[in-house]
Design a protein around this motif. Structure first.
Motif, PDB file in Angstrom:
ATOM      1  N   ALA A  66       1.008  -1.214  -0.106  1.00  9.89           N
ATOM      2  CA  ALA A  66      -0.068   0.022   0.109  1.00  9.89           C
ATOM      3  C   ALA A  66       0.964   1.242   0.107  1.00  9.89           C
ATOM      4  CB  ALA A  66      -0.763   0.091   1.124  1.00  9.89           C
ATOM      5  N   ALA A  67       2.016   1.209   0.909  1.00 14.54           N
ATOM      6  CA  ALA A  67       2.799   2.528   0.972  1.00 14.54           C
ATOM      7  C   ALA A  67       3.398   2.640  -0.511  1.00 14.54           C
ATOM      8  CB  ALA A  67       3.965   2.254   1.801  1.00 14.54           C
ATOM      9  N   VAL A  68       3.924   1.384  -1.085  1.00 11.78           N
ATOM     10  CA  VAL A  68       4.746   1.561  -2.519  1.00 11.78           C
ATOM     11  C   VAL A  68       3.563   2.021  -3.484  1.00 11.78           C
ATOM     12  CG1 VAL A  68       5.693   0.276  -4.511  1.00 11.78           C
ATOM     13  CG2 VAL A  68       6.273  -0.124  -2.135  1.00 11.78           C
ATOM     14  N   LEU A  69       2.249   1.696  -3.544  1.00 21.38           N
ATOM     15  CA  LEU A  69       1.256   2.074  -4.463  1.00 21.38           C
ATOM     16  C   LEU A  69       1.064   3.653  -4.063  1.00 21.38           C
ATOM     17  CD1 LEU A  69      -0.810   1.519  -6.496  1.00 21.38           C
ATOM     18  CD2 LEU A  69      -2.427   0.982  -4.703  1.00 21.38           C
ATOM     19  N   GLY A  70       0.992   4.025  -3.017  1.00 19.94           N
ATOM     20  CA  GLY A  70       0.928   5.224  -2.683  1.00 19.94           C
ATOM     21  C   GLY A  70       2.027   6.136  -2.931  1.00 19.94           C
ATOM     22  N   MET A  71       3.205   5.809  -3.060  1.00 24.26           N
ATOM     23  CA  MET A  71       4.395   6.733  -3.649  1.00 24.26           C
ATOM     24  C   MET A  71       4.436   6.856  -5.034  1.00 24.26           C
ATOM     25  SD  MET A  71       7.087   5.200  -1.016  1.00 24.26           S
ATOM     26  CE  MET A  71       8.462   5.019  -2.276  1.00 24.26           C
ATOM     27  N   VAL A  72       3.978   5.606  -5.659  1.00 22.78           N
ATOM     28  CA  VAL A  72       3.928   5.545  -7.085  1.00 22.78           C
ATOM     29  C   VAL A  72       2.861   6.525  -7.617  1.00 22.78           C
ATOM     30  CG1 VAL A  72       3.221   4.141  -9.263  1.00 22.78           C
ATOM     31  CG2 VAL A  72       4.948   3.108  -7.532  1.00 22.78           C
ATOM     32  N   LEU A  73       1.694   6.454  -7.080  1.00 26.57           N
ATOM     33  CA  LEU A  73       0.546   7.452  -7.490  1.00 26.57           C
ATOM     34  C   LEU A  73       0.832   8.923  -7.159  1.00 26.57           C
ATOM     35  CD1 LEU A  73      -2.563   5.320  -6.016  1.00 26.57           C
ATOM     36  CD2 LEU A  73      -1.861   5.825  -8.505  1.00 26.57           C
ATOM     37  N   GLY A  74       1.630   9.151  -6.009  1.00 23.07           N
ATOM     38  CA  GLY A  74       2.158  10.342  -5.667  1.00 23.07           C
ATOM     39  C   GLY A  74       3.177  11.012  -6.729  1.00 23.07           C
ATOM     40  N   TYR A  75       4.213  10.033  -6.935  1.00 27.09           N
ATOM     41  CA  TYR A  75       5.169  10.441  -7.990  1.00 27.09           C
ATOM     42  C   TYR A  75       4.633  10.732  -9.454  1.00 27.09           C
ATOM     43  CZ  TYR A  75       9.074   9.848  -4.847  1.00 27.09           C
ATOM     44  OH  TYR A  75      10.117   9.903  -3.906  1.00 27.09           O
ATOM     45  N   LEU A  76       3.835   9.920  -9.743  1.00 26.52           N
ATOM     46  CA  LEU A  76       3.114   9.984 -11.106  1.00 26.52           C
ATOM     47  C   LEU A  76       2.293  11.480 -10.946  1.00 26.52           C
ATOM     48  CD1 LEU A  76       1.654   6.565 -12.020  1.00 26.52           C
ATOM     49  CD2 LEU A  76       3.359   7.762 -13.174  1.00 26.52           C
ATOM     50  N   GLY A  77       1.356  11.587  -9.832  1.00 28.42           N
ATOM     51  CA  GLY A  77       0.847  12.795  -9.608  1.00 28.42           C
ATOM     52  C   GLY A  77       1.647  14.084  -9.806  1.00 28.42           C
ATOM     53  N   CYS A  78       2.841  13.962  -9.109  1.00 28.17           N
ATOM     54  CA  CYS A  78       3.835  14.874  -9.011  1.00 28.17           C
ATOM     55  C   CYS A  78       4.318  15.297 -10.591  1.00 28.17           C
ATOM     56  CB  CYS A  78       5.105  14.785  -8.201  1.00 28.17           C
ATOM     57  SG  CYS A  78       4.733  14.936  -6.492  1.00 28.17           S
ATOM     58  N   ALA A  79       4.805  14.244 -11.309  1.00 23.51           N
ATOM     59  CA  ALA A  79       5.262  14.537 -12.720  1.00 23.51           C
ATOM     60  C   ALA A  79       4.128  14.798 -13.562  1.00 23.51           C
ATOM     61  CB  ALA A  79       5.668  12.871 -13.403  1.00 23.51           C
ATOM     62  N   PHE A  80       2.794  14.668 -13.386  1.00 28.42           N
ATOM     63  CA  PHE A  80       1.723  15.192 -14.047  1.00 28.42           C
ATOM     64  C   PHE A  80       1.641  16.553 -13.967  1.00 28.42           C
ATOM     65  CE2 PHE A  80      -2.784  16.603 -14.368  1.00 28.42           C
ATOM     66  CZ  PHE A  80      -2.868  16.029 -15.574  1.00 28.42           C
ATOM     67  N   TRP A  81       1.832  17.123 -12.703  1.00 26.57           N
ATOM     68  CA  TRP A  81       1.598  18.423 -12.454  1.00 26.57           C
ATOM     69  C   TRP A  81       2.832  19.196 -12.972  1.00 26.57           C
ATOM     70  CZ3 TRP A  81      -2.794  20.288 -11.922  1.00 26.57           C
ATOM     71  CH2 TRP A  81      -3.860  19.613 -11.565  1.00 26.57           C
ATOM     72  N   MET A  82       3.882  18.575 -12.736  1.00 29.43           N
ATOM     73  CA  MET A  82       5.289  19.205 -13.340  1.00 29.43           C
ATOM     74  C   MET A  82       5.145  19.466 -14.844  1.00 29.43           C
ATOM     75  SD  MET A  82       7.340  20.011 -11.011  1.00 29.43           S
ATOM     76  CE  MET A  82       8.956  20.469 -11.747  1.00 29.43           C
ATOM     77  N   LEU A  83       4.494  18.459 -15.721  1.00 28.05           N
ATOM     78  CA  LEU A  83       4.396  18.637 -16.816  1.00 28.05           C
ATOM     79  C   LEU A  83       3.329  19.599 -17.291  1.00 28.05           C
ATOM     80  CD1 LEU A  83       4.442  14.868 -18.278  1.00 28.05           C
ATOM     81  CD2 LEU A  83       6.117  16.594 -18.893  1.00 28.05           C
ATOM     82  N   MET A  84       2.286  19.662 -16.427  1.00 27.97           N
ATOM     83  CA  MET A  84       1.198  20.717 -16.973  1.00 27.97           C
ATOM     84  C   MET A  84       1.797  22.082 -16.445  1.00 27.97           C
ATOM     85  SD  MET A  84      -1.276  19.814 -17.669  1.00 27.97           S
ATOM     86  CE  MET A  84      -2.272  18.183 -18.009  1.00 27.97           C
ATOM     87  N   ILE A  85       2.763  22.358 -15.502  1.00 28.50           N
ATOM     88  CA  ILE A  85       3.281  23.626 -15.193  1.00 28.50           C
ATOM     89  C   ILE A  85       4.250  23.946 -16.324  1.00 28.50           C
ATOM     90  CG2 ILE A  85       4.807  24.690 -13.839  1.00 28.50           C
ATOM     91  CD1 ILE A  85       3.644  23.276 -11.372  1.00 28.50           C
ATOM     92  N   LEU A  86       5.218  22.878 -16.949  1.00 32.59           N
ATOM     93  CA  LEU A  86       5.990  23.109 -18.068  1.00 32.59           C
ATOM     94  C   LEU A  86       5.333  23.474 -19.275  1.00 32.59           C
ATOM     95  CD1 LEU A  86       8.704  20.487 -17.120  1.00 32.59           C
ATOM     96  CD2 LEU A  86       8.770  23.123 -16.938  1.00 32.59           C
ATOM     97  N   ALA A  87       3.987  22.885 -19.492  1.00 31.17           N
ATOM     98  CA  ALA A  87       3.224  22.921 -20.710  1.00 31.17           C
ATOM     99  C   ALA A  87       2.796  24.373 -20.706  1.00 31.17           C
ATOM    100  CB  ALA A  87       2.249  21.896 -20.945  1.00 31.17           C
ATOM    101  N   GLY A  88       2.350  24.773 -19.326  1.00 34.97           N
ATOM    102  CA  GLY A  88       1.771  26.033 -19.240  1.00 34.97           C
ATOM    103  C   GLY A  88       2.707  27.456 -19.544  1.00 34.97           C
ATOM    104  N   ALA A  89       3.942  27.047 -19.305  1.00 34.68           N
ATOM    105  CA  ALA A  89       4.768  28.043 -19.164  1.00 34.68           C
ATOM    106  C   ALA A  89       5.336  27.978 -20.663  1.00 34.68           C
ATOM    107  CB  ALA A  89       6.076  27.569 -18.234  1.00 34.68           C
ATOM    108  N   ALA A  90       5.306  27.187 -21.353  1.00 36.10           N
ATOM    109  CA  ALA A  90       5.890  27.284 -22.763  1.00 36.10           C
ATOM    110  C   ALA A  90       4.992  27.605 -23.717  1.00 36.10           C
ATOM    111  CB  ALA A  90       6.054  25.625 -23.338  1.00 36.10           C
TER     112      ALA A  90
END
Length: 181
Positions: free
Chosen positions: A157-181
């Protein structure tokens, strides 16, 4: 020679069917009538040998009882031949029925050790599923450390939460980078 009802022939004893030992009486018990085996006779002879070696039997008594052992057919007959001797290991089956120990006196049954699930691992999964990415990663790492230290359940469960968290962080980073470009 006398012929038995089941067809076996054995030499007739000089005093009838009972072994010639003074004062011989079969031992009364439910198993007294059970047929004795060769191994039972051997154990009885061992008890007689020990009694003779320890001086409990005279040579004549030993000889009489040894002959009687060869002709004994039941546990009761064998038990009577060694009833006045310390027998060491039992030469007859248990004469009393073994009663089970009441449950009151038994130790409690072993309780299966259920390892608890780490609460932070569950929080990590919930945060990951609801989109709270950073808290999912942080609580996932803390949960895994606690699980290792305390031998708890919930590592997946902890690993699943971390994977979902990292995927969510990567998604938001891509959204921020896409919005800045």
């Amino acid at each position: 020679m006398s012929v038995q009802p089941w067809g076996e022939s054995r030499p007739a004893h000089r005093h009838g069917h009972r072994p010639a030992v003074p004062g011989w009486q079969p031992v009364p018990s439910p198993q007294a009538a059970m047929r004795a085996s060769h191994a039972d006779r051997d154990r009885t002879v061992d008890v007689l040998k020990a009694g003779f070696a320890e001086g409990r039997l005279s040579a004549e008594e030993y000889e009489q009882r040894h002959e009687a052992v060869a002709e004994a057919r039941t546990y009761g007959e064998l038990a009577a031949l060694v009833a006045d001797l310390p027998a060491g290991p039992m030469v007859t089956p248990m004469l009393q029925a073994v009663q089970p120990v009441p449950a009151t006196f038994l130790p409690p049954p072993p309780v299966p050790r259920v390892r608890p699930t780490n609460a932070l691992a569950v929080v990590s999964v919930v945060c990951g599923l609801t989109g709270l990415s950073l808290p999912a990663v942080v609580t996932g790492h803390i949960a895994r450390a606690q699980i290792r230290e305390r031998t708890m359940n919930g590592d997946s469960a902890a690993v699943l939460g971390m994977v979902l968290g990292y995927l969510g962080c990567a998604f938001w980073m891509l959204m921020i980078l896409a919005g800045a470009a």
